[in-house]
Enzyme design. Structure first.
Site, PDB file in Angstrom:
ATOM      1  N   CYS A   2       0.846  -1.181   0.000  1.00 38.44           N
ATOM      2  CA  CYS A   2       0.000   0.000   0.000  1.00 38.44           C
ATOM      3  C   CYS A   2       0.890   1.243   0.000  1.00 38.44           C
ATOM      4  CB  CYS A   2      -0.901   0.007   1.229  1.00 38.44           C
ATOM      5  SG  CYS A   2      -1.838  -1.518   1.458  1.00 38.44           S
ATOM      6  N   ARG A  27       1.286   1.481  -6.017  1.00 39.72           N
ATOM      7  CA  ARG A  27       1.468   0.550  -4.906  1.00 39.72           C
ATOM      8  C   ARG A  27       0.184  -0.192  -4.547  1.00 39.72           C
ATOM      9  NH1 ARG A  27       5.515   0.915  -1.096  1.00 39.72           N
ATOM     10  NH2 ARG A  27       7.295   2.175  -1.699  1.00 39.72           N
ATOM     11  N   TRP A  74      -3.606  -1.890  -1.322  1.00 44.53           N
ATOM     12  CA  TRP A  74      -3.547  -3.190  -1.986  1.00 44.53           C
ATOM     13  C   TRP A  74      -4.002  -4.202  -0.955  1.00 44.53           C
ATOM     14  CZ3 TRP A  74      -0.956  -7.927  -1.556  1.00 44.53           C
ATOM     15  CH2 TRP A  74      -0.995  -8.729  -2.700  1.00 44.53           C
ATOM     16  N   GLY A  99       1.552  -2.976   5.139  1.00 44.51           N
ATOM     17  CA  GLY A  99       2.202  -4.159   5.683  1.00 44.51           C
ATOM     18  C   GLY A  99       1.198  -5.172   6.197  1.00 44.51           C
ATOM     19  N   GLU A 479      10.196 -13.918 -19.289  1.00 47.56           N
ATOM     20  CA  GLU A 479       9.798 -12.532 -19.057  1.00 47.56           C
ATOM     21  C   GLU A 479       8.659 -12.106 -19.990  1.00 47.56           C
ATOM     22  OE1 GLU A 479       9.793  -8.374 -18.015  1.00 47.56           O
ATOM     23  OE2 GLU A 479       9.954 -10.308 -17.023  1.00 47.56           O
ATOM     24  N   LYS A 483       5.045 -10.773 -18.745  1.00 48.62           N
ATOM     25  CA  LYS A 483       4.490  -9.472 -19.149  1.00 48.62           C
ATOM     26  C   LYS A 483       3.076  -9.635 -19.689  1.00 48.62           C
ATOM     27  CE  LYS A 483       7.438  -6.523 -18.013  1.00 48.62           C
ATOM     28  NZ  LYS A 483       7.569  -7.365 -16.831  1.00 48.62           N
ATOM     29  N   GLU A 486       0.681 -10.450 -16.839  1.00 51.08           N
ATOM     30  CA  GLU A 486       0.503  -9.348 -15.906  1.00 51.08           C
ATOM     31  C   GLU A 486      -0.521  -8.333 -16.392  1.00 51.08           C
ATOM     32  OE1 GLU A 486       4.443  -8.184 -13.458  1.00 51.08           O
ATOM     33  OE2 GLU A 486       4.650  -8.031 -15.632  1.00 51.08           O
ATOM     34  N   HIS A 502       9.245 -32.147 -24.574  1.00 52.11           N
ATOM     35  CA  HIS A 502       9.168 -32.830 -23.283  1.00 52.11           C
ATOM     36  C   HIS A 502       7.872 -32.482 -22.538  1.00 52.11           C
ATOM     37  CE1 HIS A 502      13.212 -34.495 -23.465  1.00 52.11           C
ATOM     38  NE2 HIS A 502      13.594 -33.342 -23.987  1.00 52.11           N
ATOM     39  N   LYS A 602       3.234  -2.460  -7.442  1.00 48.71           N
ATOM     40  CA  LYS A 602       4.570  -2.271  -7.986  1.00 48.71           C
ATOM     41  C   LYS A 602       5.660  -2.813  -7.074  1.00 48.71           C
ATOM     42  CE  LYS A 602       7.577  -0.615 -10.866  1.00 48.71           C
ATOM     43  NZ  LYS A 602       7.737  -1.276 -12.171  1.00 48.71           N
TER      44      LYS A 602
END
Length: 607
Positions: A2, A27, A74, A99, A479, A483, A486, A502, A602
């Protein structure tokens, strides 16, 4: 994760609080709220959802107080509802919290037995009721907060506002960061300097376990034992202009296009352009004495570490182990004393990476941090720090921070190779010359924006996407898949191309796009074989390669993004551009919130 901000001002603080929260919304954006003092009483406005909803409430019912605290959330404990939004308050105190309070159930039961009336599902509300109880027992605000700090367990940064105390805000941190801002007849407290940038450029950063008592003219800082201490006051480089979108539709687009510039800055800090040599800062260890390097990071930063593994092992002949930080400390890895552990983080506050760093220090390791924020906890606690010069990154999906991390790690690998005698001076010059060309090559890649957008139209209709790569292109495949997940919410997976048969090949059919990252290099032919396996099963290939690779592949029906030719050492930096743009345009096409994807924040400052 947050964001919190507190202001002791001379005029109404409601709009400055909201403006600061807007810069902290990366955040968390599940809910937001502010509280101010009016006539000595605590008055709140809170709203579910994004900050615009809070602004609408304030438009209908403004707040006029000159002392206030704010929060953008958050969600951890409790749903993202107005009742669970911060600030949490009683008649005596309001609190904002970033937190997790681990023993909140124990405290909630204790406080309920003492008559506390809880209105939310959150862990944070226990703090307000605990401090209120201590105030009612006759303690001063400072004493009440200190009593609370001795009881709560977990990770937190806190800001307190007290009824009847117009010239007082108290803050504390254990884990998540908190900065004190010094103004002219005003004082501030915030999760980071970005939030307070337009208000002040002078800050003191609280150390872990610190608390602070601020008035409009003073900031008194105490350590974890409540002894008064001094923390350095310093000027921040942040400016308000840096955190604006400019002419771009989204921060992510702006940050993708800033990469040639920020890579130039980062390389200039580590490379002597004239002599074409690496110029590393003084480090408290000798590369020659190392038998192993341990790299630990989370998310995108861990993929930067995986690319670096190839570089360190190839150029410095140094064995490398790469760990996801959230797993590393729990497996109690044996570490050789005097070895080197390297940690990668954009914020320098990532909770799991911080825990891994401390574990390594406890086990006698040298610690080196690669971070974007030089005032962060990680940069202060590590034995040494090398900074990425990406500037503030507001989009939740990391772009320029990732490529700047790669630039730093490449320089470190070359420097290690030189120190260990595994790179000749001529080889060093060749590699550095290639790095110097990276910004130009990235600018060329950005000119493919429209072609990449056309390819994204194919991805935007898919439910699942596969990314393939070999060598350093394998971490890029991971990555690229991350992306896409996300910001577009399309399921995607990255694989080493050689692993296709495989297992993942079972997924291939006419509805499955397969993004192949394959510069024309020594292992290109192997990747072509994998592409042929995909094509034989009707998979829709999007090939990212150079002109030679496009000619050699010659797969009918494949869409090809043709990159400039380049030395292999810089391909991870430059090929990051198309995979970022591919994810970005896909998300835009399906109407997703690019900068603030659901459920993400973030900076992950809690475990």
């Amino acid at each position: 994760m947050c964001g919190i901000v507190c202001v002791l001002g001379n005029e109404s603080v409601a709009m400055p609080l909201v403006d600061a929260l807007r810069r902290l919304e990366y955040r968390g954006y599940d809910s937001a709220g502010i509280a101010t003092l009016e006539g000595g009483a605590i008055v709140r406005r809170r709203a579910e959802g994004k900050l615009v909803n809070l602004e609408a409430k304030l438009g209908q019912a403004p707040l006029k107080g000159t002392s206030g605290i704010g929060h953008t959330r958050w969600a951890t404990h409790g749903r993202p509802t107005e009742d669970n939004a911060h600030p949490h308050a009683t008649e005596r105190v309001a609190v904002v919290h970033n937190g997790i309070i681990e023993n909140f159930r124990e405290l909630r039961d204790e406080l309920s037995a003492d008559g506390a009336d809880f209105q939310s599902e959150t862990d944070s509300e226990v703090i307000a009721h605990f401090v209120t109880r201590e105030l009612e027992r006759g303690l001063s605000p400072i004493e009440a907060v200190q009593a609370c700090l001795t009881r709560i367990r977990g990770a937190f940064s806190l800001g307190f506002l007290f009824a009847g105390e117009d010239d007082l805000i108290i803050g504390a941190r254990l884990g998540p960061p908190l900065a004190v801002g010094y103004g002219n007849g005003a004082m501030f407290l915030g999760s980071d300097a970005i939030a307070l940038g337009p208000l002040t450029n002078t800050f003191a950063y609280l150390e872990d376990g610190d608390s602070v008592v601020i008035t409009r003219s003073t900031a008194t800082i105490y350590d974890s034992e409540f002894n008064q201490v001094e923390r350095p006051i310093q000027k921040a480089e942040i400016s308000a202009a840096i955190v604006e979108k400019g002419n771009y539709r989204h921060f992510m687009a702006k940050e993708i296009h800033e990469q040639p510039e920020v890579i130039s800055h980062t390389l200039a800090s580590l490379v002597d352009m004239t002599s074409e040599t690496v110029r590393l800062p003084s480090l408290p260890f000798d590369w020659k004495n190392l038998s192993r390097l341990t790299i630990s990071a989370c998310g995108t930063a861990s993929f930067a570490g995986q690319v670096a593994k190839y570089w360190f092992e190839r150029y410095a002949r140094l064995p490398v182990e790469v760990d996801i930080a959230s797993e590393f400390r729990y497996r109690e890895a044996p570490l050789e004393k005097g070895g080197l552990s390297l940690f990668v983080s954009q914020s320098g506050e990532t909770a799991d990476t911080m825990a891994a760093l401390r574990y390594c220090q406890e086990n006698g390791q040298h610690t080196l941090a690669v971070v974007n924020v030089p005032t962060s906890t990680m940069s202060r606690e590590a034995d040494a720090m090398v900074r990425t010069l990406a500037g503030p990154e507001i989009g939740v999906a990391s772009t320029k921070a990732f490529t700047c991390q790669l630039a730093v790690l490449a320089c470190l690998a070359i420097g290690a190779g030189k120190a260990r005698g595994t790179l000749t001076p001529e080889a060093e010059k060749e590699l550095v010359r290639a790095l110097i060309e990276a910004p130009r090559l990235m600018a060329e890649a950005l000119r493919l924006d429209h072609e990449i957008e056309a390819c994204a139209r194919d991805l935007s209709k898919a439910k699942d996407v596969l990314y393939l790569g070999r060598g350093t292109s394998f971490p890029l495949a991971l990555e690229g898949a991350l992306k896409l997940k996300e910001i577009s919410y399309i399921h995607a997976e990255g694989y080493a191309a050689g692993e296709l048969k495989h297992g993942p090949i079972a997924l291939i059919d006419e509805s499955m796009p397969v993004v192949v990252i394959a510069p024309f290099d020594a292992i290109f032919e192997k990747t072509v074989s994998n592409m042929q396996e995909v094509a034989a099963r009707g998979g829709r290939i999007i090939l990212i390669t150079d002109e030679e690779g496009a000619k050699a592949a010659a797969l009918p029906g494949a869409k090809t993004i043709v990159m400039p030719a380049m030395p292999s050492v810089v391909s991870p930096l430059v090929y990051s551009v198309p995979i970022q743009l591919l994810a970005y345009h896909t998300a835009v096409l399906i109407g997703a919130d690019v900068d603030q994807p659901r459920n993400l924040a973030k900076s992950v400052t809690v475990e």
